[in-house]
Design a protein around this motif. Structure first.
Motif, short mmCIF file in Angstrom:
data_model
loop_
_atom_site.label_atom_id
_atom_site.label_comp_id
_atom_site.label_asym_id
_atom_site.label_seq_id
_atom_site.Cartn_x
_atom_site.Cartn_y
_atom_site.Cartn_z
N THR A 13 -2.95 5.34 41.51
CA THR A 13 -3.79 4.13 41.54
C THR A 13 -3.48 3.18 42.69
O THR A 13 -4.40 2.67 43.34
N PRO A 14 -2.20 2.89 43.01
CA PRO A 14 -1.92 1.89 44.04
C PRO A 14 -2.41 2.23 45.44
O PRO A 14 -2.59 1.33 46.26
N THR A 15 -2.60 3.52 45.73
CA THR A 15 -2.98 3.90 47.10
C THR A 15 -4.46 3.68 47.40
O THR A 15 -4.84 3.60 48.57
N ILE A 16 -5.27 3.57 46.36
CA ILE A 16 -6.71 3.65 46.56
C ILE A 16 -7.29 2.39 47.22
O ILE A 16 -8.04 2.48 48.20
N ALA A 17 -6.96 1.21 46.70
CA ALA A 17 -7.53 -0.02 47.27
C ALA A 17 -7.16 -0.21 48.74
O ALA A 17 -8.03 -0.49 49.57
N PRO A 18 -5.88 -0.07 49.12
CA PRO A 18 -5.57 -0.24 50.55
C PRO A 18 -6.22 0.83 51.43
O PRO A 18 -6.66 0.53 52.54
N ALA A 19 -6.26 2.09 50.95
CA ALA A 19 -6.91 3.13 51.75
C ALA A 19 -8.40 2.82 51.92
O ALA A 19 -8.97 3.00 53.01
N LEU A 20 -9.03 2.33 50.86
CA LEU A 20 -10.45 1.97 50.92
C LEU A 20 -10.67 0.83 51.91
O LEU A 20 -11.57 0.88 52.76
#
Length: 551
Positions: free
Chosen positions: A520-527
Motif C-alpha cells: 500500500t505505501p508505494t502506490i500514492a508516491p508512485a502515482l
C-alpha cells in the motif's frame, strides 16, 4: 483425522480476505502429504488458551505460523508412518506417507490414512528432533499456484458466513448514537419517540471512557430492537443534546496549519516510557516505519518529530505509518532527482547505495516490526532488486506520448520489500487514468503465490483510492464524512486497466516477510511521481481530487 481418511484442519487465525484460512492449513497438508481434496478446514473459535496468539494483524500470520504448521504436519505424518509400521511389524524407516496413503516400500503394501488414524492418535508425540521436514523440492502445495482457496466460491457467491450473519435464538440488535466529538459526553436524551418505533425494545445510556480513551468505548446511547432496521430508525428518532467538550472547535483545515508550523520548528524525537498516553505525535515504533529506518547511503540524516496535540482518536490501518512516511520520502526523492536532472530510478539506486545488510538498531529502529534484527536486517540488495525488477517489467525509460508518465516508489514495510511503477495518463481536462501498474514484491519464500498476488492487487487499489479521493476531515470537532457517498473509494471504472505483480523467487534461504500490508505505501508516491512525469505538476497534498483540473 477420521476413519474415512478425511483430514480436518483448524485455522486458528481470522480470515480477513488475506487467504490465511487456506494458506495455513495448506502448509499442514503439505507436510502431512495429504490429498487436498480430502482436507476440510474449520475456523477456530476465539480461544487463546487453546490456540495461542490469534491476532490477525501486523502481516505476520504466515511468517509466525509457517514453521509451527510445518512441524504439526510433519509430526502427524511420522505418527501415521509409525502406526502403519506397527501394523505391519516392520521398521518405520521402511514406511513412507505419500498422497494420503502409507506405503511399505520393500513390499508395496498400502494403507489409507484413515485405516491407522485411530492407532496413530494413541501414540505419544515423537521428539521434535526425530521429525523430518520436507525439502522445498518435495513440496506439493507450498509455493504452488494449484491450490485454490477453500472458501473463494462461497465468498464470491455470497454464501460465506460473516460475523454479521450470525443468528441466535432470542437475539436482539443494537445501534449506538455516539458522541460526535472526541471527549464529548451526553448531556440530555429524550427517548420517547424512539420507543414508539415498532420493534424498539428499550434505550440504554452507555458510560464513556475519559480521555485518553484509546481503544475504549466512547459511550453514547444504544437503541435495542428486534431487528436492525428498527434499531436504526429508533436511533434517528432520539433527541440528543451533547456536551462536545474541549475539542468542539477542532477543524482539520486549521489543524494542518498547526502541524505545518510545528514542522518548521526545531524538534527531537524522545521516548517517554511510563507516562500517561493520548497522542502528541507518533510512537517510536510508528516513527520506525519508513521514517527513522531510511536506508540511504548518505552521510548525514536527521529525523525530527515535533509534538502536536491531537483532537481525535488515532488508530491504524493497512501499513500504518508507512503510508504517510513513504509518500513523503519517495515523493521527495523524485523531486531531488528532477532538480538534479537525473533519472529517478538511477538516482534512487544511488541513494540506496551498494547491497549491504543493515542492523535496524543502527538507524535508531529498535522495533523492526517485532522481529529479530539479526534474522531480519534491512537488506538494501533486496530493496535494489525490487526496484530493478519493477522498472524492467514496466519498461522504464521507454518513450511515452504527451500526457503519459511513469512514476516509481519503493518501501520496506512489515519486513518485505516492495517497488511499484505506475503509468498514468492525464488528459487536457486534468482527468487521471491508469493504464498499468507493475509491482515487484520480495516477501521471502512464496507460500501461496495466488494470495500474494491478490493481496498486492488489493493494496494497489486501496493505495490509489487513498491517493485520489480518500479523506477524513473535521469541522466543529466532528467528522464531516458519514458513509461511502462522501468518503469515496475507488470505483471500478477508475481502477488500473492492468496490474502485474512480479514475485521475487526464494526457496527457504531467507525468512518470510509480510504480505497483507506492504504494497500500500508505494502506490500514492508512485502515482504522484507519474503525474509529475506526465504533466510537470507536483502533487504534495493528498487526496489529489481536483488538483489537476483546469481552471
Amino acid at each position: 483425522m477420521g476413519a474415512d481418511g478425511v483430514v480436518t484442519i483448524v485455522a486458528h487465525r481470522s480470515e480477513m480476505g488475506q487467504g490465511v484460512r487456506t494458506s495455513l492449513p495448506m502448509v499442514v497438508a503439505d507436510e502431512l502429504d495429504a490429498d487436498w481434496s480430502r482436507v476440510r478446514v474449520v475456523q477456530a473459535q476465539g480461544d487463546q488458551e487453546k490456540y495461542g496468539n490469534q491476532n490477525t494483524d501486523g502481516s505476520r500470520s504466515m511468517r509466525h505460523s509457517f514453521g509451527p504448521m510445518r512441524q504439526v504436519g510433519a509430526t502427524a505424518r511420522l505418527m501415521l508412518e509409525t502406526a502403519a509400521a506397527a501394523r505391519w511389524k516392520v521398521p518405520v524407516g521402511e514406511v513412507e506417507a505419500k498422497n494420503h496413503e502409507l506405503i511399505h516400500k520393500p513390499s508395496g503394501r498400502k494403507l489409507g490414512y484413515g485405516d491407522v488414524a485411530a492407532d496413530a492418535a494413541k501414540l505419544p508425540l515423537p521428539a521434535r528432533e526425530s521429525v523430518t521436514l520436507k525439502t522445498p523440492q518435495q513440496f506439493r502445495y507450498i509455493g504452488k499456484d494449484s491450490t485454490r482457496g477453500i472458501d473463494l466460491h462461497d465468498i464470491v457467491t455470497g454464501n460465506t458466513q460473516y460475523g454479521i450473519d450470525t443468528r441466535l435464538e432470542g437475539m436482539v440488535y443494537a445501534v449506538i448514537a455516539r458522541p460526535p466529538v472526541y471527549g464529548g459526553k451526553l448531556a440530555k436524551v429524550d427517548s420517547s419517540e424512539a420507543l414508539k418505533v415498532p420493534g424498539v425494545i428499550r434505550v440504554v445510556e452507555l458510560k464513556g471512557s475519559p480521555p485518553p480513551a484509546l481503544f475504549n468505548p466512547l459511550g453514547g446511547v444504544a437503541v435495542i430492537a428486534r431487528n436492525t432496521w428498527a434499531a436504526i430508525k429508533g436511533r434517528e428518532a432520539l433527541k440528543l443534546t451533547w456536551d462536545n467538550g474541549p475539542n468542539a472547535s477542532y477543524d482539520s483545515a486549521e489543524f494542518r496549519k498547526t502541524m505545518e508550523a510545528a514542522a518548521r520548528q526545531p524538534a527531537k524525537a524522545v521516548r517517554n516510557a511510563g507516562g500517561p498516553a493520548g497522542a502528541k505525535g507518533e510512537a517510536p515504533f510508528e516513527l520506525a516505519m519508513s521514517a527513522v529506518n531510511i536506508p540511504y547511503a548518505i552521510p548525514n540524516i536527521r529525523v525530527e518529530a515535533p509534538e502536536v496535540e491531537a483532537h481525535t482518536r488515532i488508530g491504524w490501518f493497512r501499513s500504518v505509518s508507512n503510508i504517510p512516511h513513504a509518500f513523503a520520502v519517495q515523493s521527495f526523492s523524485a523531486e531531488l532527482a528532477a532538480a538534479a536532472k537525473r533519472d529517478h530510478r538511477d538516482y534512487l539506486l544511488e541513494l540506496i547505495g551498494p547491497a549491504r545488510k543493515i542492523n535496524p538498531s543502527e538507524m535508531a529502529d529498535g522495533w523492526n516490526y517485532g522481529e529479530s534484527p539479526e534474522r531480519y536486517p534491512l537488506d538494501t540488495g533486496r530493496m535494489r532488486g525490487v526496484i530493478e525488477l519493477a522498472t524492467s517489467k514496466a519498461g522504464w525509460g521507454r518513450k511515452l506520448p504527451k500526457g503519459r508518465g511513469l512514476g516509481l516508489a519503493v518501501c520496506y514495510s512489515f519486513v518485505t520489500y516492495i517497488a511499484a511503477v505506475v503509468e498514468v495518463e492525464v488528459n487536457d481536462e486534468g482527468e487521471v487514468s491508469i493504464p498499468r501498474v507493475d509491482i515487484a514484491v520480495d516477501c521471502g519464500p512464496s507460500i501461496n503465490p495466488d494470495r500474494i498476488r491478490s493481496q498486492v492487487e488489493g493494496a494497489c487499489i486501496m493505495g490509489i483510492s487513498l491517493a485520489m479521493t480518500g479523506e477524513i476531515s473535521f469541522k466543529n470537532g466532528a467528522v464531516e464524512q458519514s458513509n461511502f457517498h462522501d468518503y469515496e473509494v475507488l470505483r471500478a471504472f477508475a481502477a488500473p486497466a492492468k496490474i502485474d505483480v512480479h514475485i521475487v523467487p526464494h526457496t527457504l534461504d531467507v525468512p518470510l516477510g509480510g504480505v497483507g500490508e506492504p504494497a500500500t505505501p508505494t502506490i500514492a508516491p508512485a502515482l504522484c511521481n507519474a503525474i509529475f512525469a506526465a504533466t510537470g505538476k507536483r502533487i504534495r497534498q493528498l487526496p489529489i481530487r481536483e488538483q489537476l483540473k483546469k481552471a
